[in-house]
Scaffold this motif. Structure first.
Motif, PDB file in Angstrom:
ATOM      1  N   GLY A  33      63.469  25.318  14.469  1.00  0.00           N
ATOM      2  CA  GLY A  33      64.647  25.749  13.728  1.00  0.00           C
ATOM      3  C   GLY A  33      64.905  27.234  13.713  1.00  0.00           C
ATOM      4  N   VAL A  34      64.163  28.005  14.511  1.00  0.00           N
ATOM      5  CA  VAL A  34      64.361  29.460  14.508  1.00  0.00           C
ATOM      6  C   VAL A  34      64.992  29.962  15.809  1.00  0.00           C
ATOM      7  CG1 VAL A  34      62.611  30.025  12.804  1.00  0.00           C
ATOM      8  CG2 VAL A  34      61.937  29.749  15.174  1.00  0.00           C
ATOM      9  N   GLY A  35      64.705  29.331  16.931  1.00  0.00           N
ATOM     10  CA  GLY A  35      65.320  29.687  18.199  1.00  0.00           C
ATOM     11  C   GLY A  35      65.302  31.169  18.519  1.00  0.00           C
ATOM     12  N   SER A  36      64.116  31.745  18.689  1.00  0.00           N
ATOM     13  CA  SER A  36      63.992  33.193  18.882  1.00  0.00           C
ATOM     14  C   SER A  36      63.172  33.517  20.123  1.00  0.00           C
ATOM     15  CB  SER A  36      63.334  33.836  17.652  1.00  0.00           C
ATOM     16  OG  SER A  36      62.973  35.168  17.898  1.00  0.00           O
ATOM     17  N   TYR A  37      63.779  34.261  21.059  1.00  0.00           N
ATOM     18  CA  TYR A  37      63.029  34.719  22.219  1.00  0.00           C
ATOM     19  C   TYR A  37      62.037  35.811  21.834  1.00  0.00           C
ATOM     20  CZ  TYR A  37      64.848  32.275  26.302  1.00  0.00           C
ATOM     21  OH  TYR A  37      65.119  31.325  27.261  1.00  0.00           O
ATOM     22  N   GLY A  38      62.362  36.571  20.796  1.00  0.00           N
ATOM     23  CA  GLY A  38      61.428  37.576  20.309  1.00  0.00           C
ATOM     24  C   GLY A  38      60.137  36.925  19.837  1.00  0.00           C
ATOM     25  N   LEU A  39      60.277  35.850  19.076  1.00  0.00           N
ATOM     26  CA  LEU A  39      59.104  35.112  18.614  1.00  0.00           C
ATOM     27  C   LEU A  39      58.380  34.460  19.793  1.00  0.00           C
ATOM     28  CD1 LEU A  39      57.389  34.096  16.281  1.00  0.00           C
ATOM     29  CD2 LEU A  39      59.003  32.206  15.978  1.00  0.00           C
ATOM     30  N   ALA A  40      59.146  33.980  20.783  1.00  0.00           N
ATOM     31  CA  ALA A  40      58.537  33.361  21.961  1.00  0.00           C
ATOM     32  C   ALA A  40      57.700  34.377  22.738  1.00  0.00           C
ATOM     33  CB  ALA A  40      59.625  32.777  22.858  1.00  0.00           C
ATOM     34  N   ILE A  41      58.164  35.621  22.835  1.00  0.00           N
ATOM     35  CA  ILE A  41      57.410  36.677  23.515  1.00  0.00           C
ATOM     36  C   ILE A  41      56.095  36.934  22.788  1.00  0.00           C
ATOM     37  CG2 ILE A  41      57.366  39.156  24.017  1.00  0.00           C
ATOM     38  CD1 ILE A  41      60.380  38.960  24.577  1.00  0.00           C
ATOM     39  N   ILE A  42      56.159  37.005  21.458  1.00  0.00           N
ATOM     40  CA  ILE A  42      54.948  37.229  20.666  1.00  0.00           C
ATOM     41  C   ILE A  42      53.963  36.084  20.855  1.00  0.00           C
ATOM     42  CG2 ILE A  42      54.060  37.373  18.300  1.00  0.00           C
ATOM     43  CD1 ILE A  42      56.612  38.882  17.554  1.00  0.00           C
ATOM     44  N   LEU A  43      54.463  34.855  20.800  1.00  0.00           N
ATOM     45  CA  LEU A  43      53.596  33.678  20.956  1.00  0.00           C
ATOM     46  C   LEU A  43      52.950  33.643  22.344  1.00  0.00           C
ATOM     47  CD1 LEU A  43      55.756  30.905  19.228  1.00  0.00           C
ATOM     48  CD2 LEU A  43      53.662  31.951  18.360  1.00  0.00           C
ATOM     49  N   ALA A 130      72.345  32.309  26.886  1.00  0.00           N
ATOM     50  CA  ALA A 130      73.255  32.302  25.741  1.00  0.00           C
ATOM     51  C   ALA A 130      72.519  32.330  24.408  1.00  0.00           C
ATOM     52  CB  ALA A 130      74.147  31.056  25.807  1.00  0.00           C
ATOM     53  N   ALA A 131      71.194  32.546  24.456  1.00  0.00           N
ATOM     54  CA  ALA A 131      70.416  32.570  23.210  1.00  0.00           C
ATOM     55  C   ALA A 131      70.803  33.777  22.366  1.00  0.00           C
ATOM     56  CB  ALA A 131      68.925  32.628  23.527  1.00  0.00           C
ATOM     57  N   ASP A 132      70.599  33.671  21.070  1.00  0.00           N
ATOM     58  CA  ASP A 132      70.856  34.784  20.154  1.00  0.00           C
ATOM     59  C   ASP A 132      69.987  35.966  20.581  1.00  0.00           C
ATOM     60  OD1 ASP A 132      71.268  36.537  18.104  1.00  0.00           O
ATOM     61  OD2 ASP A 132      70.572  35.223  16.498  1.00  0.00           O
ATOM     62  N   PRO A 133      70.591  37.096  20.962  1.00  0.00           N
ATOM     63  CA  PRO A 133      69.810  38.219  21.495  1.00  0.00           C
ATOM     64  C   PRO A 133      69.070  39.034  20.436  1.00  0.00           C
ATOM     65  CG  PRO A 133      72.110  38.840  21.359  1.00  0.00           C
ATOM     66  CD  PRO A 133      72.029  37.399  20.956  1.00  0.00           C
ATOM     67  N   SER A 134      69.375  38.803  19.167  1.00  0.00           N
ATOM     68  CA  SER A 134      68.789  39.635  18.118  1.00  0.00           C
ATOM     69  C   SER A 134      67.394  39.140  17.726  1.00  0.00           C
ATOM     70  CB  SER A 134      69.688  39.643  16.881  1.00  0.00           C
ATOM     71  OG  SER A 134      69.797  38.345  16.324  1.00  0.00           O
ATOM     72  N   PHE A 135      66.594  40.087  17.193  1.00  0.00           N
ATOM     73  CA  PHE A 135      65.266  39.744  16.679  1.00  0.00           C
ATOM     74  C   PHE A 135      64.860  40.814  15.679  1.00  0.00           C
ATOM     75  CE2 PHE A 135      60.534  39.980  17.005  1.00  0.00           C
ATOM     76  CZ  PHE A 135      60.273  38.728  16.443  1.00  0.00           C
ATOM     77  N   LEU A 136      64.634  40.387  14.438  1.00  0.00           N
ATOM     78  CA  LEU A 136      64.317  41.303  13.353  1.00  0.00           C
ATOM     79  C   LEU A 136      65.364  42.414  13.289  1.00  0.00           C
ATOM     80  CD1 LEU A 136      60.404  41.464  13.751  1.00  0.00           C
ATOM     81  CD2 LEU A 136      61.755  40.054  12.189  1.00  0.00           C
ATOM     82  N   TRP A 137      64.966  43.694  13.477  1.00  0.00           N
ATOM     83  CA  TRP A 137      65.929  44.783  13.407  1.00  0.00           C
ATOM     84  C   TRP A 137      66.624  45.039  14.747  1.00  0.00           C
ATOM     85  CZ3 TRP A 137      60.686  45.396  13.812  1.00  0.00           C
ATOM     86  CH2 TRP A 137      60.223  46.097  14.913  1.00  0.00           C
ATOM     87  N   LEU A 138      66.198  44.329  15.798  1.00  0.00           N
ATOM     88  CA  LEU A 138      66.719  44.565  17.142  1.00  0.00           C
ATOM     89  C   LEU A 138      68.016  43.792  17.375  1.00  0.00           C
ATOM     90  CD1 LEU A 138      63.321  44.111  19.015  1.00  0.00           C
ATOM     91  CD2 LEU A 138      64.474  46.293  18.579  1.00  0.00           C
ATOM     92  N   PRO A 139      69.086  44.476  17.797  1.00  0.00           N
ATOM     93  CA  PRO A 139      70.327  43.760  18.121  1.00  0.00           C
ATOM     94  C   PRO A 139      70.212  42.933  19.392  1.00  0.00           C
ATOM     95  CG  PRO A 139      70.546  46.098  18.643  1.00  0.00           C
ATOM     96  CD  PRO A 139      69.231  45.936  17.933  1.00  0.00           C
ATOM     97  N   GLY A 140      69.247  43.284  20.261  1.00  0.00           N
ATOM     98  CA  GLY A 140      69.034  42.551  21.499  1.00  0.00           C
ATOM     99  C   GLY A 140      67.696  42.908  22.119  1.00  0.00           C
TER     100      GLY A 140
END
Length: 222
Positions: A33-43, A130-140
């Motif tokens: 339910g979060v759909g985050s590439y930023g989180l995917a990079i961390i994982l 087309a994923a949401d490019p934002s992550f935490l404070w990052l706009p992309g």
């Protein structure tokens, strides 16, 4: 951390595998339910560091063993400073007596490098679609961090990792412990945020692993 070139072609199989893994982890975050590439990079970075943990243990064990021998090595270097052959012989005898291989810390790093470089190339021009490019404070994740938070964290985490793994405090080593973090932080200003996020995560996980290894009672056994 320079622009990808010939090494990207050499490491393309590893790069492709890592991109597939990153996409799979993104799908996992979507399922959660979060759909985050930023989180995917961390994982993905954490997974890689866990897989490479046995090599990290070997590297840190060798490093700690070398730290333990530094006083004796310095005495040998001072005593035989005018006889390089005798110095090398005495140092080799000390390594053999203590059961320490001075090259043992190099092999794990050489094995890890293709994976780490593959991760770098996989993220440099990664297509987030087309994923949401934002992550935490990052706009992309494809553009540099506009607030310079990640470059600062990359410099601080690099400095902390170097301080933990330093084997001696020569003037040259002290200088490098300052120059390298500043250099990494400086070039991170212009790199894609996703790539710098990987670097920071890798450093943080490495620091945690080193903290665990250095406090293990048998951490200096090879």
């Amino acid at each position: 951390m320079g622009e990808p070139g010939i090494f990207s072609s050499i490491l393309s199989p590893i790069e492709g595998l890592l991109r597939f893994a990153l996409g799979s982890l993104y799908s996992l975050t979507e399922t959660a339910g979060v759909g985050s590439y930023g989180l995917a990079i961390i994982l993905l970075t954490i997974v890689i560091k866990i897989i490479l943990y046995p090599l990290t243990v070997k590297q840190m064990q060798s490093m700690k063993a070398m730290q333990r021998l530094q006083p004796q090595l310095k005495k040998i270097q001072e005593k035989y400073k005018d006889d390089k052959v005798a110095m090398q012989q005495k140092m080799a005898q000390l390594y053999q007596k203590e059961g320490v291989n001075p090259l043992a810390g190099c092999l794990p790093m050489l094995i890890q490098m293709p994976i780490l470089m593959g991760m770098y190339y996989a993220l440099y021009n990664f297509d987030y679609g087309a994923a949401d490019p934002s992550f935490l404070w990052l706009p992309g994740l494809t553009e540099p961090d506009p607030y310079y938070i990640l470059p600062i964290l990359s410099a601080l985490s690099t400095f902390a990792m170097q301080k933990m793994s330093a084997t001696e405090s020569t003037p040259q080593m002290k200088m490098m412990s300052i120059i390298m973090p500043v250099f990494i932080g400086g070039i991170s200003i212009n790199f894609p945020a996703g790539l710098v996020l990987y670097w920071v995560t890798m450093n943080v996980v490495q620091i945690v692993q080193q903290w665990i290894i250095f406090r293990s009672p048998d951490s200096d056994k090879e």
